[in-house]
Scaffold this motif. Structure first.
Motif, PDB file in Angstrom:
ATOM      1  N   LEU A  60      22.845  12.362 -33.375  1.00  0.00           N
ATOM      2  CA  LEU A  60      23.545  12.723 -32.146  1.00  0.00           C
ATOM      3  C   LEU A  60      24.334  11.528 -31.599  1.00  0.00           C
ATOM      4  N   PHE A  61      23.753  10.337 -31.687  1.00  0.00           N
ATOM      5  CA  PHE A  61      24.475   9.142 -31.243  1.00  0.00           C
ATOM      6  C   PHE A  61      25.738   8.936 -32.089  1.00  0.00           C
ATOM      7  N   SER A  62      25.631   9.126 -33.389  1.00  0.00           N
ATOM      8  CA  SER A  62      26.795   8.993 -34.267  1.00  0.00           C
ATOM      9  C   SER A  62      27.880   9.996 -33.902  1.00  0.00           C
ATOM     10  N   MET A  63      27.455  11.196 -33.551  1.00  0.00           N
ATOM     11  CA  MET A  63      28.408  12.224 -33.140  1.00  0.00           C
ATOM     12  C   MET A  63      29.099  11.828 -31.835  1.00  0.00           C
ATOM     13  N   LEU A  64      28.336  11.271 -30.907  1.00  0.00           N
ATOM     14  CA  LEU A  64      28.913  10.809 -29.646  1.00  0.00           C
ATOM     15  C   LEU A  64      29.872   9.652 -29.890  1.00  0.00           C
ATOM     16  N   ASP A  65      29.473   8.734 -30.741  1.00  0.00           N
ATOM     17  CA  ASP A  65      30.323   7.592 -31.069  1.00  0.00           C
ATOM     18  C   ASP A  65      31.646   8.071 -31.664  1.00  0.00           C
ATOM     19  N   GLU A  66      31.575   9.055 -32.536  1.00  0.00           N
ATOM     20  CA  GLU A  66      32.795   9.623 -33.119  1.00  0.00           C
ATOM     21  C   GLU A  66      33.660  10.262 -32.034  1.00  0.00           C
TER      22      GLU A  66
END
Length: 79
Positions: A60-66
């Motif tokens: 989820l953090f990676s998705m937010l970062d993207e």
């Protein structure tokens, strides 16, 4: 999932994700909360039918970062 269970799961995921955002982006918990709750990712996560709560906090953090970097969110394929 029963209706009563989803808010509890969302709170757990949200709390862990806020801690990770705060740590990784070196910002206060309050700044992380403002960032997260204003994101499209949060809108999707809030919708139980998207099943995003299945993903790890790191994913989820990676998705937010993207989302923050590109304005887009790529939904990972479940395996």
């Amino acid at each position: 999932m029963e209706q009563q269970q989803f808010p509890a799961i969302l709170m757990l995921i949200g709390g862990d994700l806020l801690n990770l955002i705060s740590k990784q982006m070196q910002m206060s918990h309050e700044e992380a909360a403002r960032l997260f709750y204003a994101s499209k990712l949060y809108e999707f996560l809030e919708d139980e039918s998207t099943k995003l709560w299945h993903f790890s906090v790191e994913t989820l953090f990676s998705m937010l970062d993207e989302e923050l970097s590109t304005g887009n969110i790529t939904f990972p394929e479940e395996q």
